[in-house]
Design a protein around this motif. Structure first.
Motif, short mmCIF file in Angstrom:
data_model
loop_
_atom_site.label_atom_id
_atom_site.label_comp_id
_atom_site.label_asym_id
_atom_site.label_seq_id
_atom_site.Cartn_x
_atom_site.Cartn_y
_atom_site.Cartn_z
N VAL A 1 0.86 -1.18 0.00
CA VAL A 1 0.00 0.00 0.00
C VAL A 1 0.89 1.23 0.00
O VAL A 1 1.90 1.28 0.71
CB VAL A 1 -0.93 0.01 1.24
CG1 VAL A 1 -1.77 1.27 1.27
CG2 VAL A 1 -1.81 -1.23 1.25
N ASP A 2 0.54 2.23 -0.78
CA ASP A 2 1.32 3.45 -0.87
C ASP A 2 1.35 4.17 0.49
O ASP A 2 0.30 4.45 1.08
CB ASP A 2 0.72 4.38 -1.92
CG ASP A 2 1.51 5.65 -2.08
OD1 ASP A 2 2.57 5.60 -2.71
OD2 ASP A 2 1.07 6.69 -1.55
N SER A 3 2.55 4.47 0.99
CA SER A 3 2.69 5.03 2.33
C SER A 3 2.18 6.47 2.40
O SER A 3 1.59 6.88 3.41
CB SER A 3 4.14 4.95 2.79
OG SER A 3 5.00 5.58 1.86
N GLU A 4 2.43 7.27 1.36
CA GLU A 4 1.92 8.65 1.40
C GLU A 4 0.40 8.68 1.41
O GLU A 4 -0.21 9.48 2.14
CB GLU A 4 2.44 9.44 0.19
CG GLU A 4 2.00 10.91 0.23
CD GLU A 4 2.44 11.70 -0.98
OE1 GLU A 4 3.31 12.58 -0.82
OE2 GLU A 4 1.90 11.46 -2.08
N ARG A 5 -0.20 7.81 0.63
CA ARG A 5 -1.66 7.75 0.61
C ARG A 5 -2.20 7.38 1.99
O ARG A 5 -3.19 7.96 2.47
CB ARG A 5 -2.12 6.72 -0.43
CG ARG A 5 -3.62 6.67 -0.62
CD ARG A 5 -4.00 5.63 -1.65
NE ARG A 5 -5.45 5.53 -1.79
CZ ARG A 5 -6.10 4.42 -2.06
NH1 ARG A 5 -5.41 3.29 -2.26
NH2 ARG A 5 -7.41 4.41 -2.16
#
Length: 301
Positions: A280-284
């Motif tokens: 999963v994208d960390s910034e998101r």
């Protein structure tokens, strides 16, 4: 991108080395900015000027609430936000207000703590909350790779327990400051060497220190390529970590927060153990967590 705009609120992810800010309208990012003014290079009196220098254009319309997470809330940060003991939900509607001058209101998210074995997290709790917002009802184990990688057991929307490993920092220290620095400098990555080292460390974690020196010896005796030695160093450290974290990931739904090289390395290492972890994208996730914190505290801002 740091354009003038009129945000509803500002999301801030303030770590040890970087400051990242997002102008938000609801849950939508309308502008973003970043600097190298991380917590590690600032004194308490420097935090407000550093933030204003970054987001000043967004404050032209008046006071805009700021929600911040990360090391900004540490003992060495702007204001110490207390730890909350697990098991608990990753976020609470009680935030800590940072000392500011007129026209700026900054609230900092609390970290999480664990008494036995002793452990703490600060910033990751916001990512965990964001992950749960993006994956409602998800139970299992979340791996957050980084300088200090965390394994977090989630159940019924709560952080049940967690464990931190310094594998990332050890890799940096060993590759830059130990005798192995002579053998790992270079480019490239040998996936086969990484996988073999992971397997070796998981099978015999007690041999880790000896296997590390073997990397130097193999270079001296056989001229082993730096791409092989560097990948093997990473594999030994991650393999030792996986062996210790086995109670977390074995037989559990597993997800990895991140999409970069380090996250892919963890995914590869877990796949070799028969565990298919989603990434999963960390910034998101961070923005989803900060947005959740904003929404739950909006009435008091």
């Amino acid at each position: 991108m740091n354009k003038k705009c009129a945000p509803d609120w500002i999301a801030v992810d303030w770590g040890t080395t970087h400051l990242r800010a997002y102008a938000m309208q609801g849950a939508t990012v309308v502008s973003r900015a970043k600097s190298d003014d991380g917590m590690g290079r600032l004194k308490p009196a420097d935090f407000e000027p550093a933030l204003r220098a970054l987001i000043g254009d967004w404050l032209a319309g008046g006071n805009v609430p700021v929600i911040a997470c990360g090391m900004v809330g540490s003992r060495q940060g702007w204001v110490e936000a207390p730890y909350r003991a697990v098991p608990c939900a990753p976020l609470t509607d009680t935030l800590t207000t940072a000392p500011t001058t007129q026209g700026l209101e900054v609230r900092v998210i609390c970290g999480l703590s664990q008494n036995n074995p002793a452990d703490v997290m600060r910033g990751e709790e916001t990512q965990v909350a964001g992950f749960l917002h993006l994956n409602p009802g998800w139970d299992g184990v979340l791996c957050l790779p980084g300088t200090h990688t965390k394994w977090v057991h989630l159940s019924a929307g709560e952080v049940v327990s967690f464990q931190t490993f310094m594998s990332g920092e050890l890799f940096a220290l060993i590759s830059q400051n130990s005798v192995l620095r002579h053998s790992v400098i270079g480019e490239g990555w040998d996936a086969g060497a990484f996988e073999a080292a992971v397997s070796d460390a998981m099978s015999h974690p007690e041999r880790l220190a000896a296997r590390l020196f073997s990397l130097r010896a193999a270079d001296l005796l056989h001229g082993t390529a730096a791409s092989v030695s560097r990948a093997a160093l990473s594999g030994l450290l991650i393999g030792g970590e996986l062996a210790a974290a086995r109670p977390y990931w074995l037989g559990q739904n597993t997800a990895i927060l991140g999409t970069g090289t380090q996250a892919r390395a963890y995914q590869s290492a877990l796949r070799a153990q028969g565990v298919e972890a989603m990434r999963v994208d960390s910034e998101r996730a961070t923005l989803a967590g900060l947005t959740t914190a904003y929404k739950t505290t909006k009435a008091t801002l």
